[in-house]
Design an enzyme around this catalytic site. Structure first.
Site, PDB file in Angstrom:
ATOM      1  N   GLU A  71    -101.230 -42.969  18.696  1.00 36.23           N
ATOM      2  CA  GLU A  71    -101.893 -42.624  17.434  1.00 36.23           C
ATOM      3  C   GLU A  71    -102.725 -41.359  17.526  1.00 36.23           C
ATOM      4  O   GLU A  71    -102.805 -40.579  16.577  1.00 36.23           O
ATOM      5  CB  GLU A  71    -102.783 -43.773  16.944  1.00 36.23           C
ATOM      6  N   PHE A  94    -101.392 -49.474  10.429  1.00 39.92           N
ATOM      7  CA  PHE A  94    -102.555 -50.292  10.060  1.00 39.92           C
ATOM      8  C   PHE A  94    -103.819 -49.433  10.174  1.00 39.92           C
ATOM      9  O   PHE A  94    -103.991 -48.714  11.160  1.00 39.92           O
ATOM     10  CB  PHE A  94    -102.681 -51.509  10.974  1.00 39.92           C
ATOM     11  N   HIS A 140    -106.103 -56.189  12.416  1.00 40.23           N
ATOM     12  CA  HIS A 140    -105.024 -55.713  11.538  1.00 40.23           C
ATOM     13  C   HIS A 140    -105.346 -55.957  10.063  1.00 40.23           C
ATOM     14  O   HIS A 140    -104.432 -56.027   9.240  1.00 40.23           O
ATOM     15  CB  HIS A 140    -103.708 -56.425  11.854  1.00 40.23           C
TER      16      HIS A 140
HETATM   17  C1  LIG Z   1    -102.654 -49.029  18.443  1.00 43.63           C
HETATM   18  C2  LIG Z   1    -101.502 -49.757  17.887  1.00 43.63           C
HETATM   19  N1  LIG Z   1    -100.440 -49.068  17.433  1.00 43.63           N
HETATM   20  C3  LIG Z   1     -99.385 -49.698  16.913  1.00 43.63           C
HETATM   21  C4  LIG Z   1     -99.369 -51.059  16.829  1.00 43.63           C
HETATM   22  C5  LIG Z   1     -98.213 -51.769  16.165  1.00 43.63           C
HETATM   23  N2  LIG Z   1     -97.380 -52.361  17.215  1.00 43.63           N
HETATM   24  C6  LIG Z   1     -97.606 -53.617  17.619  1.00 43.63           C
HETATM   25  S1  LIG Z   1     -96.619 -54.027  18.875  1.00 43.63           S
HETATM   26  C7  LIG Z   1     -95.862 -52.548  18.868  1.00 43.63           C
HETATM   27  C8  LIG Z   1     -94.757 -52.273  19.832  1.00 43.63           C
HETATM   28  C9  LIG Z   1     -95.164 -52.560  21.224  1.00 43.63           C
HETATM   29  O1  LIG Z   1     -94.085 -52.371  22.059  1.00 43.63           O
HETATM   30  P1  LIG Z   1     -94.183 -52.782  23.574  1.00 43.63           P
HETATM   31  O2  LIG Z   1     -95.422 -52.254  24.171  1.00 43.63           O
HETATM   32  O3  LIG Z   1     -92.906 -52.390  24.209  1.00 43.63           O
HETATM   33  O4  LIG Z   1     -94.343 -54.362  23.543  1.00 43.63           O
HETATM   34  P2  LIG Z   1     -93.304 -55.453  23.024  1.00 43.63           P
HETATM   35  O5  LIG Z   1     -93.537 -55.605  21.571  1.00 43.63           O
HETATM   36  O6  LIG Z   1     -91.954 -54.995  23.338  1.00 43.63           O
HETATM   37  O7  LIG Z   1     -93.702 -56.680  23.764  1.00 43.63           O
HETATM   38  C10 LIG Z   1     -96.392 -51.726  17.888  1.00 43.63           C
HETATM   39  C11 LIG Z   1     -95.953 -50.368  17.588  1.00 43.63           C
HETATM   40  C12 LIG Z   1    -100.497 -51.752  17.305  1.00 43.63           C
HETATM   41  N3  LIG Z   1    -100.583 -53.088  17.206  1.00 43.63           N
HETATM   42  N4  LIG Z   1    -101.530 -51.087  17.852  1.00 43.63           N
END
Ligand SMILES: Cc1ncc(C[n+]2csc(CCOP(=O)(O)OP(=O)(O)O)c2C)c(N)n1
Ligand SMILES: [Mg+2]
Lengths: 337, 321
Positions: A71, A94, A140
Site C-alpha cells: 500500500e 479498505f 476492516h
Molecule cells: C494491508 C492489507 N492489504 C491488503 C489486504 C487485503 N488482503 C487480505 S489477504 C490478501 C492476500 C494475502 O495473500 P497471502 O499473503 O499470499 O496470504 P493467503 O491469503 O494466500 O493466505 C489481501 C490482499 C489486507 N488485509 N491488508
C-alpha cells in the site's frame, strides 16, 4: 436517467473518465485480478467489490494495473505518476489500509503543492471502501474520514447515493488536488437513478434531501439513508426536518448547514465515526461558533461509541448508529425550548 | 522419521483437527450463521503443524488473516475458536474479533491479523523480548506469498538480521494473493529475496508434514544457536477460495481437485505413517473419529452460545480510562 447500484455508478464514472482522458489510470490490488492464476483469466476480479470491473478489458494492462500488496508503494506510485503528469485513481480496498500508507498520504500528496511553492499538481484520487455493515471487525470496518479531513491539502468526498457516487468520482478525477474518495461498503448495492452521460457533482456543496422546519439533520454516507428513515417516519407525525447530506467533509459546505439551522434552531449530526474529533464534533463546533444565536437546544451528536468496531453481528449493530437512535435524537432536540 | 510415535500421533491429530475444522466451516458458512470474512487454511495443514510441533511453550507465533490453522497448531482451544467465529460472548476473544483476529496470549499466540504484513515487525519485537529473556525462545511469523511483498516484511527481515534476533520467518507460498497469482506479484523469488537480507532459507514441501518439520528444525537450530533469524519456505495450495464465497475465476477448474488427489497433506502423512508401520490406518481412523466428534460438539455449542451485549462492546478498549 437509469436505475443502477452505487457500484455500477462508480464503474460507469471510471469508464467515462478513462475514455475521456487517457492520462487517467487505475492502480491497486486486484483491480483486475487473475494475473498469474491458473485459469488464464486476467480480469478475474475487477476489484474485490466489483467497482473496477471491465476496465482492464476495455483499456488494457497499461492503464489498469494490478499491484502487489504494497500500500505504501501504491500511494507513492500514484503520487509520483501524478507529479509527472498522469491522473491516477488508486484503490486501497479498505480504508483501514490507510494505516500502511499514511506517510504517502499526509506527508506527501497533501503537502506537495504548498511546500513546493504552489508549483506542484498532484491529481490523485485515492478510492477506498469504508464502514461497518459486513462484520469485518476492527481492521476492516473503520470510517476514518475525520482523520483525513483534518489534513490540509486533501479533499474528502463521501457519496451516499449512486448519482452522487458517479458525479463526485468524475469530479474527483478531474480535480487537480488530491482527493480521498470514500465508498461505504454497505452502500455498494444501494440503487438509485443516475444521470446518463457526463455528470459532475461539485465539491463543497451539500445536498438538501428533505425540507422541513423543525430540525436540521446533517448526515454522511450510510448515515444518510438511516437519517432519511427517521426523518420520513417523523414526517408522518408532523415533525419535519431538513436532511442535509454533507457529501464532502473537506471542503465543508458551512453555508447550507448554517442557513438551515437559522430556520430550525435545532441540530442533529449523524456520523458513523468515533465521537472524539469526529465530523459530528466539527459540525457541532460550527453551530456553536457561527450559529450560536440560532440554537434553541443543545446539538445532538449521534456517533459510534469510543471503541474499535466489533465483530459479532449483535455487537456491530450496537456499535453503528441506527435510525432509532436518530429518531430519538430528533425528538430530544425538540423537547428543549 | 526420527520422531516418536507420540509426536507423530500428536502432529497427525493437529493436522486432522485443522482439516476438519476448516472443511466444516466451509459447509457451515453458506448457512448464514457465520458473519464476516472467513479465510480457510485447508490444504496448508502440514505447514502450521510442521512449524508449531517444533516450538516450546515459551515461544511466540504471530499469524495472518488466514489464522485458524496457525492457532490450532499452536494449541488454541478449538471450541473457544469456534465460538469466536460464531461471534459468541464466550468465544476466545469475546466475539469482538471473529475469524480474522483469533488470539490467545496465554499460548504465545499473538493473534491472527487483518492487516497483511503487520505481523512480521511485531514478531521482531517478540523476538527481541525472547533474546532479552535469554531462555532460547524464538518468535515465529507466518507470511504468505502476497504478504511477502509488503514493505513491513522487508523492514522486519532487515531489522531481525541487524539486531541478530531469534526470529523464524515461516514463508507460506500457496500460489495466490487473493485473486492474483504469486508469480505475478513477486518480482524475483522468495528464497533469493530472503537470502538477500542475510537470512538463510530452508525449503520444504508444504504438503508434507515431515518435510516442513525437518526444515523448521534446522532453521530453529540455527536460530537457537544465536545466529539471528532464519526462514523456511513451504509451498502448498489453499483448497478453498481466498475467503468463503470467493468465485475463484482466477483458478483453473481442476486445480484443487488435482492437488487433493495427488499431494494432499492428510493423504501424504497417512501414507508415510502407515507405510513405515508406525500406525495402522485403523488407528489413524480412531483419531479422525475423535476429532470429528470434537468439531461436531464445538459447532453445536457455538451455534447456541451466548450472544454478546453492550458490556462487551464497551469494555476492554483500555485497561484503565
Ligand atoms: C494491508 C492489507 N492489504 C491488503 C489486504 C487485503 N488482503 C487480505 S489477504 C490478501 C492476500 C494475502 O495473500 P497471502 O499473503 O499470499 O496470504 P493467503 O491469503 O494466500 O493466505 C489481501 C490482499 C489486507 N488485509 N491488508
Ligand atoms: Mg498466498
Amino acid at each position: 436517467m437509469a436505475e443502477m447500484t452505487m457500484r455500477d455508478a462508480l464503474n460507469q464514472a471510471l469508464h467515462q473518465e478513462m475514455e475521456r482522458d487517457e492520462r487517467v489510470i487505475v492502480v491497486g490490488e486486484d483491480v483486475a485480478g487473475g494475473s498469474g492464476g491458473s485459469s488464464g483469466n486476467e480480469e478475474a476480479a475487477g476489484g474485490i467489490f466489483g467497482v473496477t470491473k471491465g476496465l482492464k478489458t476495455r483499456f488494457g494492462g497499461n492503464r489498469v494495473i494490478d499491484t502487489p500488496i504494497s500500500e505504501s508503494a501504491i500511494v507513492g506510485l500514484a503520487n509520483g505518476a501524478a507529479l509527472a503528469g498522469m491522473r491516477p485513481v488508486a484503490e486501497l480496498m479498505f480504508a483501514d489500509f490507510v494505516g500502511v500508507s499514511l506517510d504517502q498520504i499526509f506527508n506527501q500528496m497533501a503537502k506537495f503543492r504548498y511546500m513546493f511553492g504552489g508549483k506542484a499538481k498532484t491529481p490523485v484520487v485515492l478510492r477506498m471502501s469504508m464502514g461497518a455493515g459486513m462484520n469485518a471487525a476492527a481492521q476492516h470496518s473503520q470510517t476514518i474520514y475525520p482523520m483525513l479531513s483534518a489534513i490540509p491539502g486533501l479533499k474528502v468526498a463521501i457519496p451516499s447515493t449512486p448519482a452522487d457516487a458517479k458525479g463526485m468520482l468524475a469530479t474527483a478525477i478531474r480535480d487537480d488536488d488530491p482527493v480521498i474518495f470514500f465508498e461505504h461498503k454497505a452502500l455498494y448495492a444501494r440503487k438509485g437513478e443516475v444521470p446518463e452521460g457526463e455528470y459532475l457533482v461539485p465539491f463543497g456543496e451539500a445536498a438538501l434531501l428533505r425540507e422541513g422546519s423543525d430540525v436540521t439533520v446533517v448526515a454522511i454516507a450510510r448515515m444518510v439513508p438511516f437519517a432519511m428513515k427517521a426523518v420520513d417516519k417523523l414526517a408522518g407525525e408532523g415533525i419535519t426536518c431538513d436532511l442535509i447530506d454533507m457529501r464532502t467533509t473537506s471542503p465543508i459546505d458551512e453555508e447550507t448547514i448554517l442557513e438551515s439551522l437559522s430556520q430550525t434552531g435545532r441540530l442533529v449530526v449523524v456520523d458513523e465515526s468515533n465521537p472524539i474529533c469526529s465530523i459530528a464534533s466539527e459540525i457541532a463546533g460550527l453551530a456553536a461558533s457561527k450559529g450560536f444565536h440560532d440554537l434553541r437546544a443543545p446539538v445532538q451528536k449521534i456517533t459510534a461509541p469510543h471503541t474499535p468496531v466489533p465483530f459479532a453481528r449483535e455487537l456491530e449493530r450496537l456499535y453503528v448508529p441506527s435510525p432509532n437512535d436518530i429518531e430519538a435524537a430528533i425528538r430530544a432536540v425538540l423537547k428543549e425550548v | 522419521m526420527q520422531q516418536s510415535p507420540d509426536q507423530i500421533r500428536q502432529a497427525y491429530r493437529q493436522m486432522r483437527l485443522i482439516r476438519e475444522f476448516e472443511e466444516r466451516l466451509h459447509v457451515e458458512n453458506p448457512k448464514g450463521e457465520i458473519a464476516g470474512f472467513t479465510h480457510l487454511y485447508s490444504g496448508q495443514e502440514a505447514i502450521a503443524v510442521g512449524v508449531c510441533e517444533n516450538l516450546r511453550e515459551s515461544d511466540f507465533i504471530i499469524s495472518t488473516h488466514r489464522g485458524h490453522g496457525h492457532a490450532l497448531a499452536r494449541g488454541c482451544d478449538p471450541r473457544g475458536m469456534m465460538h469466536e467465529i460464531y461471534g459468541r460472548a464466550d468465544g476466545l476473544c469475546k466475539g469482538r474479533g471473529g475469524s480474522m483476529h483469533i488470539a490467545d496470549l496465554t499460548k504465545g499466540m499473538l493473534g491472527a491479523n487483518g492487516i497483511v504484513g503487520a505481523g512480521q515487525p511485531i514478531a521482531v519485537g517478540a523476538a527481541l523480548a525472547c533474546k532479552a529473556r535469554g531462555d532460547g525462545s524464538v518468535a515465529v511469523s507466518f507470511t504468505g506469498d502476497g504478504a511477502s511483498n509488503q514493505g513491513t516484511v522487508f523492514e522486519a527481515m532487515n531489522m531481525a538480521v541487524v539486531l541478530k534476533l531469534p526470529k523464524l520467518f515461516a514463508l507460506e507460498n500457496n500460489g495466490y494473493s487473493e485473486h492474483t497469482g504469486a508469480s505475478y506479484g513477486i518480482g524475483s523469488d522468495l528464497k533469493t529475496r530472503t537470502e538477500g537480507f542475510g537470512i538463510p532459507v530452508w525449503e520444504a514441501d508444504g504438503f508434507d508434514y515431515f518435510s516442513v518439520y525437518e526444515a523448521t528444525e534446522k532453521a530453529l537450530d540455527y536460530i537457537r544457536a544465536g545466529n539471528g533469524p532464519a526462514a523456511i519456505l513451504a509451498t502448498a495450495t489453499r483448497y478453498f477460495g481466498h475467503f468463503e464465497g470467493d468465485p475463484q475465476a482466477y483458478r483453473a477448474k481442476d486445480e484443487v481437485k488435482t492437488f487433493r488427489e495427488t499431494v494432499d497433506a492428510m493423504k501424504t502423512i497417512r501414507e508415510k505413517v502407515t507405510g513405515a508401520g508406525i500406525f495402522t490406518a485403523e488407528e489413524l481412523d480412531e483419531i479422525d473419529a475423535e476429532v470429528l466428534a470434537l468439531i461436531d460438539s464445538s459447532v453445536d455449542s457455538a451455534r447456541n452460545g451466548p450472544v454478546p451485549g453492550e458490556d462487551i462492546l464497551m469494555s476492554d478498549v483500555y485497561i484503565d480510562y
